[in-house]
Write a protein that holds these residues in place. Sequence first.
Motif, PDB file in Angstrom:
ATOM      1  N   PRO A  48       0.829  -1.212   0.000  1.00 13.94           N
ATOM      2  CA  PRO A  48       0.000   0.000   0.000  1.00 13.94           C
ATOM      3  C   PRO A  48       0.860   1.258   0.000  1.00 13.94           C
ATOM      4  CG  PRO A  48      -0.758  -1.556   1.662  1.00 13.94           C
ATOM      5  CD  PRO A  48       0.502  -2.108   1.115  1.00 13.94           C
ATOM      6  N   GLY A  49       0.375   2.267  -0.695  1.00 12.95           N
ATOM      7  CA  GLY A  49       1.106   3.529  -0.732  1.00 12.95           C
ATOM      8  C   GLY A  49       1.866   3.714  -2.030  1.00 12.95           C
ATOM      9  N   ARG A  50       2.193   2.637  -2.711  1.00 10.57           N
ATOM     10  CA  ARG A  50       2.859   2.770  -4.026  1.00 10.57           C
ATOM     11  C   ARG A  50       1.785   3.046  -5.076  1.00 10.57           C
ATOM     12  NH1 ARG A  50       7.937   3.587  -2.551  1.00 10.57           N
ATOM     13  NH2 ARG A  50       8.848   1.835  -1.444  1.00 10.57           N
ATOM     14  N   PHE A  51       1.047   1.976  -5.395  1.00  6.88           N
ATOM     15  CA  PHE A  51      -0.109   2.171  -6.274  1.00  6.88           C
ATOM     16  C   PHE A  51      -1.323   2.211  -5.361  1.00  6.88           C
ATOM     17  CE2 PHE A  51       2.933   0.263  -9.188  1.00  6.88           C
ATOM     18  CZ  PHE A  51       2.787   1.096 -10.294  1.00  6.88           C
ATOM     19  N   ASP A  52      -2.101   3.291  -5.462  1.00  3.37           N
ATOM     20  CA  ASP A  52      -3.205   3.465  -4.525  1.00  3.37           C
ATOM     21  C   ASP A  52      -4.355   2.521  -4.815  1.00  3.37           C
ATOM     22  OD1 ASP A  52      -1.902   5.532  -3.260  1.00  3.37           O
ATOM     23  OD2 ASP A  52      -2.484   6.922  -4.836  1.00  3.37           O
ATOM     24  N   ARG A  53      -4.442   2.113  -6.071  1.00  2.00           N
ATOM     25  CA  ARG A  53      -5.619   1.345  -6.426  1.00  2.00           C
ATOM     26  C   ARG A  53      -5.264   0.186  -7.334  1.00  2.00           C
ATOM     27  NH1 ARG A  53     -11.167   4.298  -7.933  1.00  2.00           N
ATOM     28  NH2 ARG A  53     -11.531   4.514  -5.721  1.00  2.00           N
ATOM     29  N   ARG A  54      -5.857  -0.957  -7.057  1.00  2.00           N
ATOM     30  CA  ARG A  54      -5.683  -2.088  -7.971  1.00  2.00           C
ATOM     31  C   ARG A  54      -7.002  -2.354  -8.664  1.00  2.00           C
ATOM     32  NH1 ARG A  54      -2.657  -7.280  -5.654  1.00  2.00           N
ATOM     33  NH2 ARG A  54      -0.813  -6.276  -4.800  1.00  2.00           N
ATOM     34  N   VAL A  55      -6.973  -2.489  -9.969  1.00  2.00           N
ATOM     35  CA  VAL A  55      -8.206  -2.738 -10.720  1.00  2.00           C
ATOM     36  C   VAL A  55      -8.062  -4.065 -11.469  1.00  2.00           C
ATOM     37  CG1 VAL A  55      -9.811  -1.806 -12.417  1.00  2.00           C
ATOM     38  CG2 VAL A  55      -8.397  -0.252 -11.062  1.00  2.00           C
ATOM     39  N   PRO A  56      -8.598  -5.160 -10.912  1.00  2.00           N
ATOM     40  CA  PRO A  56      -8.515  -6.410 -11.660  1.00  2.00           C
ATOM     41  C   PRO A  56      -9.465  -6.359 -12.855  1.00  2.00           C
ATOM     42  CG  PRO A  56      -9.526  -6.753  -9.505  1.00  2.00           C
ATOM     43  CD  PRO A  56      -9.283  -5.297  -9.638  1.00  2.00           C
ATOM     44  N   VAL A  57      -8.978  -6.669 -14.040  1.00  2.00           N
ATOM     45  CA  VAL A  57      -9.830  -6.659 -15.234  1.00  2.00           C
ATOM     46  C   VAL A  57     -10.179  -8.105 -15.570  1.00  2.00           C
ATOM     47  CG1 VAL A  57     -10.027  -5.942 -17.646  1.00  2.00           C
ATOM     48  CG2 VAL A  57      -8.688  -4.576 -16.041  1.00  2.00           C
ATOM     49  N   GLU A  58     -11.373  -8.504 -15.164  1.00  2.00           N
ATOM     50  CA  GLU A  58     -11.815  -9.880 -15.411  1.00  2.00           C
ATOM     51  C   GLU A  58     -12.485  -9.955 -16.785  1.00  2.00           C
ATOM     52  OE1 GLU A  58     -11.230 -12.269 -13.294  1.00  2.00           O
ATOM     53  OE2 GLU A  58     -10.529 -11.070 -11.614  1.00  2.00           O
ATOM     54  N   LEU A  59     -12.854 -11.176 -17.196  1.00  2.00           N
ATOM     55  CA  LEU A  59     -13.624 -11.321 -18.433  1.00  2.00           C
ATOM     56  C   LEU A  59     -15.006 -10.703 -18.217  1.00  2.00           C
ATOM     57  CD1 LEU A  59     -12.766 -14.985 -19.442  1.00  2.00           C
ATOM     58  CD2 LEU A  59     -11.998 -12.906 -20.564  1.00  2.00           C
ATOM     59  N   PRO A  60     -15.586 -10.067 -19.252  1.00  2.00           N
ATOM     60  CA  PRO A  60     -16.872  -9.381 -19.058  1.00  2.00           C
ATOM     61  C   PRO A  60     -18.006 -10.359 -18.764  1.00  2.00           C
ATOM     62  CG  PRO A  60     -16.239  -9.382 -21.381  1.00  2.00           C
ATOM     63  CD  PRO A  60     -15.078  -9.916 -20.627  1.00  2.00           C
ATOM     64  N   ASP A  61     -18.976  -9.904 -17.954  1.00  2.00           N
ATOM     65  CA  ASP A  61     -20.171 -10.725 -17.705  1.00  2.00           C
ATOM     66  C   ASP A  61     -21.178 -10.470 -18.830  1.00  2.00           C
ATOM     67  OD1 ASP A  61     -21.022  -8.199 -17.206  1.00  2.00           O
ATOM     68  OD2 ASP A  61     -21.588  -8.524 -15.121  1.00  2.00           O
ATOM     69  N   LEU A  62     -22.380 -11.002 -18.681  1.00  2.00           N
ATOM     70  CA  LEU A  62     -23.374 -10.919 -19.760  1.00  2.00           C
ATOM     71  C   LEU A  62     -23.661  -9.475 -20.163  1.00  2.00           C
ATOM     72  CD1 LEU A  62     -25.362 -12.379 -21.597  1.00  2.00           C
ATOM     73  CD2 LEU A  62     -27.009 -12.398 -19.743  1.00  2.00           C
ATOM     74  N   ALA A  63     -23.927  -8.611 -19.148  1.00  2.00           N
ATOM     75  CA  ALA A  63     -24.229  -7.202 -19.454  1.00  2.00           C
ATOM     76  C   ALA A  63     -23.015  -6.538 -20.103  1.00  2.00           C
ATOM     77  CB  ALA A  63     -24.607  -6.476 -18.172  1.00  2.00           C
ATOM     78  N   GLY A  64     -21.814  -6.881 -19.603  1.00  2.00           N
ATOM     79  CA  GLY A  64     -20.575  -6.313 -20.154  1.00  2.00           C
ATOM     80  C   GLY A  64     -20.374  -6.723 -21.608  1.00  2.00           C
ATOM     81  N   ARG A  65     -20.648  -8.008 -21.896  1.00  3.60           N
ATOM     82  CA  ARG A  65     -20.466  -8.492 -23.274  1.00  3.60           C
ATOM     83  C   ARG A  65     -21.417  -7.774 -24.224  1.00  3.60           C
ATOM     84  NH1 ARG A  65     -20.154 -13.485 -20.624  1.00  3.60           N
ATOM     85  NH2 ARG A  65     -22.229 -14.122 -21.294  1.00  3.60           N
ATOM     86  N   GLU A  66     -22.656  -7.591 -23.740  1.00  5.18           N
ATOM     87  CA  GLU A  66     -23.643  -6.912 -24.599  1.00  5.18           C
ATOM     88  C   GLU A  66     -23.200  -5.473 -24.879  1.00  5.18           C
ATOM     89  OE1 GLU A  66     -28.459  -6.109 -24.718  1.00  5.18           O
ATOM     90  OE2 GLU A  66     -27.645  -7.372 -23.140  1.00  5.18           O
ATOM     91  N   ALA A  67     -22.701  -4.803 -23.835  1.00  7.39           N
ATOM     92  CA  ALA A  67     -22.255  -3.406 -24.002  1.00  7.39           C
ATOM     93  C   ALA A  67     -21.069  -3.318 -24.968  1.00  7.39           C
ATOM     94  CB  ALA A  67     -21.873  -2.828 -22.642  1.00  7.39           C
TER      95      ALA A  67
END
Length: 330
Positions: A48-67
């Motif tokens: 903590p303190g180096r990168f403030d935020r971690r954003v895991p990018v998973e495979l899209p779900d159904l709504a994500g795929r449609e978008a």
Amino acid sequence: GQMGGNDEREQTLNQLLTEMDGFEGNNGVIILAATNRPESLDPALTRPGRFDRRVPVELPDLAGREAILKVHAKKIKASDDVDLHTIARMASGASGAELANIINEAALRAVRSGRTVVNESDLEESIEVVIAGYQKKNAVLSDQEKKVVAYHEIGHALVAALQSHSAPVQKITIIPRTSGALGYTMQVEQGDKYLMTKKELENKIVTFTGGRAAEEIVFGEITTGASNDIEQATKIARAMITRYGMTDEFDMVAMETVTNQYLGGDTSLSCSADTQKEIDEKVVQLVKAEHEKARKILSENREKLDELAMYLYEKETITGDEFMDILDRK
């Protein structure tokens, strides 16, 4: 640098850490970094303190795929009958890049057919291209082989349809594909599933063994056509025992750990050789039992198996609706 040597990786890392520490609070510089191997990063970078935020990018779900499909579909002319929700359901587990590829493939197919507008069938076919490869126009199966493949695929579909908790059959085809598949049965879930019960996993194994079971019942012989089914069924059975704690003997003890989550998710066993032997025996027992179930289901519904296989043999490709119509006919 495991050997304590001060190579360029370490220098780069030290420099990066210095730069990240050295900023004033108000000079508006943001550092972004991306990796597929978070487990191999230096702890100095990830604390903590180096990168403030971690954003895991998973495979899209159904709504994500449609978008995502909607974004890419803006680049092409699509007809009014195109339902991106259905396409998103069919493309379960696809990444953003694969979804973009599906749209491009559909556009190419429309152009090849001399049309300027992409319709629903183009998109459905392009999903199949991404999943199973192109149709192999030059692969000519002998009459007997075609019959075997028809029975094999109907075996899968019939076993799937006659079990509860099974995804509905969307399409069955016996047209060979460039991936090496001589035919396949496509099942599509109504929505994304995040939890699978033990019963559902067992049903999946039964469905995978259905093709081979049909060959055994009808021809009394077995072929090399089930190699992919065998692989998939074994994978599920092994995971049930080693990772999901679905046996009484091992209970909730993990026998296997997943490494490289974002790069294929390889697994490595963490148990003794004796236990490994026991696991192998259990995997064999489980798959055998489910295979027997598939044989029983198909033997009890032999007339439907024959009727559907002959229909598929003539048509080469049938939809899930056609399949269900014949199955529901008394």
